[in-house]
Design an enzyme around this catalytic site. Structure first.
Site, PDB file in Angstrom:
ATOM      1  N   GLY A   1      -7.821  13.976  11.192  1.00 25.17           N
ATOM      2  CA  GLY A   1      -8.982  13.468  11.912  1.00 25.17           C
ATOM      3  C   GLY A   1     -10.235  13.251  11.091  1.00 25.17           C
ATOM      4  O   GLY A   1     -11.288  12.963  11.653  1.00 25.17           O
TER       5      GLY A   1
ATOM      6  N   TRP B   1     -11.027  10.761   9.101  1.00 23.75           N
ATOM      7  CA  TRP B   1     -11.522   9.381   9.224  1.00 23.75           C
ATOM      8  C   TRP B   1     -12.100   9.147  10.617  1.00 23.75           C
ATOM      9  O   TRP B   1     -13.033   8.359  10.778  1.00 23.75           O
ATOM     10  CB  TRP B   1     -10.394   8.398   8.922  1.00 23.75           C
ATOM     11  CG  TRP B   1     -10.240   8.132   7.459  1.00 23.75           C
ATOM     12  CD1 TRP B   1     -10.511   8.984   6.432  1.00 23.75           C
ATOM     13  CD2 TRP B   1      -9.789   6.918   6.850  1.00 23.75           C
ATOM     14  NE1 TRP B   1     -10.249   8.393   5.229  1.00 23.75           N
ATOM     15  CE2 TRP B   1      -9.799   7.123   5.448  1.00 23.75           C
ATOM     16  CE3 TRP B   1      -9.356   5.696   7.348  1.00 23.75           C
ATOM     17  CZ2 TRP B   1      -9.404   6.138   4.541  1.00 23.75           C
ATOM     18  CZ3 TRP B   1      -8.954   4.707   6.449  1.00 23.75           C
ATOM     19  CH2 TRP B   1      -8.986   4.918   5.061  1.00 23.75           C
TER      20      TRP B   1
ATOM     21  N   ASP C   1      -1.339   9.027  16.146  1.00 28.74           N
ATOM     22  CA  ASP C   1      -0.485   9.754  15.203  1.00 28.74           C
ATOM     23  C   ASP C   1       0.642  10.440  15.967  1.00 28.74           C
ATOM     24  O   ASP C   1       0.484  10.777  17.147  1.00 28.74           O
ATOM     25  CB  ASP C   1      -1.292  10.806  14.434  1.00 28.74           C
ATOM     26  CG  ASP C   1      -0.669  11.142  13.082  1.00 28.74           C
ATOM     27  OD1 ASP C   1       0.492  11.607  13.066  1.00 28.74           O
ATOM     28  OD2 ASP C   1      -1.329  10.931  12.053  1.00 28.74           O
TER      29      ASP C   1
ATOM     30  N   ASP D   1       4.064   6.519  18.385  1.00 24.26           N
ATOM     31  CA  ASP D   1       4.498   5.671  17.275  1.00 24.26           C
ATOM     32  C   ASP D   1       3.742   4.349  17.348  1.00 24.26           C
ATOM     33  O   ASP D   1       3.875   3.609  18.326  1.00 24.26           O
ATOM     34  CB  ASP D   1       6.007   5.442  17.379  1.00 24.26           C
ATOM     35  CG  ASP D   1       6.564   4.608  16.231  1.00 24.26           C
ATOM     36  OD1 ASP D   1       5.775   4.010  15.471  1.00 24.26           O
ATOM     37  OD2 ASP D   1       7.801   4.547  16.107  1.00 24.26           O
TER      38      ASP D   1
ATOM     39  N   ASP E   1      -4.830   5.109   6.658  1.00 26.93           N
ATOM     40  CA  ASP E   1      -4.814   5.873   5.405  1.00 26.93           C
ATOM     41  C   ASP E   1      -3.458   6.534   5.224  1.00 26.93           C
ATOM     42  O   ASP E   1      -3.337   7.526   4.505  1.00 26.93           O
ATOM     43  CB  ASP E   1      -5.933   6.927   5.434  1.00 26.93           C
ATOM     44  CG  ASP E   1      -6.208   7.537   4.069  1.00 26.93           C
ATOM     45  OD1 ASP E   1      -6.146   6.798   3.065  1.00 26.93           O
ATOM     46  OD2 ASP E   1      -6.476   8.756   4.001  1.00 26.93           O
TER      47      ASP E   1
ATOM     48  N   LYS F   1      -4.372   1.647   3.127  1.00 27.06           N
ATOM     49  CA  LYS F   1      -4.020   2.202   1.823  1.00 27.06           C
ATOM     50  C   LYS F   1      -2.617   1.759   1.421  1.00 27.06           C
ATOM     51  O   LYS F   1      -1.710   1.697   2.245  1.00 27.06           O
ATOM     52  CB  LYS F   1      -4.080   3.731   1.862  1.00 27.06           C
ATOM     53  CG  LYS F   1      -3.681   4.396   0.542  1.00 27.06           C
ATOM     54  CD  LYS F   1      -4.061   5.851   0.496  1.00 27.06           C
ATOM     55  CE  LYS F   1      -3.205   6.716   1.383  1.00 27.06           C
ATOM     56  NZ  LYS F   1      -3.615   8.135   1.322  1.00 27.06           N
TER      57      LYS F   1
END
Length: 257
Positions: free
Chosen positions: A48, A50, A68, A89, A113, A153
């Site tokens: 958490g 971000w 998540d 998902d 990320d 990322k």
């Protein structure tokens, strides 16, 4: 003191759940990801860190949604009113629908990320990171509003250029950057895609259009499936074949052939 210790210690001192919070702060400072009142979706959001940064930047008028598989521990009252978490998902339609409902069908920024479980085999880890980045990209295309931004990322390697090209086709522009808070030994980079394009045309397309009006700058105005196209030097009432030269989120430019 090693740089990695600096960011870890800083996160503990300032109340962030992870040192990665500073990566997002630096991405935002460099690329301008957030604005007051924005709706932000963070994919793979646990634990958490971000979400905390995004909530600070969008303010109490904004909405921040974390997705998540893992449970994300509740936030204190400082952020609780405008952070929502969804356990699921991101590739499944049911989860995307929950995101749309929470966002009110208007998402301004999608973040990811996520990183794969590391094997130590560089090419395999790179391939897995690209796979995760593509999943995040596909989700972004499903939920982002016109003009929205996307940051993801990915590890450097042979498939990075192809991934970037595919993202570039859907946004006004894309930059590759590495935040200062990334570890020295890491191969991670971030692709920051600005201004989601939903136009029915792309630069280089050749089409025939009818000029419906003339704008204040003297360009002809045509509509392509409701999308506004400014045509250099065209007059009202003309039907012309044009080449699209530039596309922005809500309008584009073309030259007569």
């Amino acid at each position: 003191m090693a740089r990695k210790d600096h960011w870890y210690n800083k996160s503990k001192q300032e109340g962030y759940r992870t040192r990665a919070s500073y990566k997002l702060k630096q991405l935002d400072r460099k690329e301008g990801l957030f604005g007051p009142g924005n709706t932000v979706v963070d994919l793979g959001a646990a634990p958490g860190g971000w979400l905390q940064v995004a909530a600070e930047e969008v303010g109490s008028e904004g909405t921040v949604i974390g997705v998540d598989f893992q449970r994300i521990t509740d936030f204190d009252e400082e952020y609780d009113d405008w952070i929502e978490t969804i356990r699921g998902d991101m590739t499944e339609e049911d989860t995307k629908e929950q995101v749309r409902e929470a966002a009110g069908n208007e998402v301004d920024v999608v973040l990811s990320d996520m990183a794969p479980n590391m094997t130590g085999e560089y090419q395999l880890d790179h391939a897995r990171s690209v796979h995760l980045a593509r999943q995040a990209f596909e989700t972004a295309l499903d939920v982002l509003d016109t003009g929205g931004d996307f940051a993801v990322k990915v590890f450097e390697g042979k498939d990075l250029d192809r991934l970037r090209e595919d993202i570039e086709a859907e946004f006004q522009y894309v930059r590759t950057t590495t935040p200062e808070a990334s570890r020295d030994e890491s191969s991670e980079v971030y692709l920051v895609a600005k201004h989601r394009l939903t136009a029915p045309v792309r630069p280089g397309d050749t089409i025939e259009v009818s000029i419906e009006d003339v704008g204040s700058e003297g360009d002809g105005i045509a509509k392509v499936e409701g999308f506004t196209l400014f045509v250099d030097g065209a007059d009202e009432g003309e039907t012309v074949e044009v080449e699209v030269t530039e596309v922005k989120p809500r309008f584009g430019f073309a030259e007569p052939l």
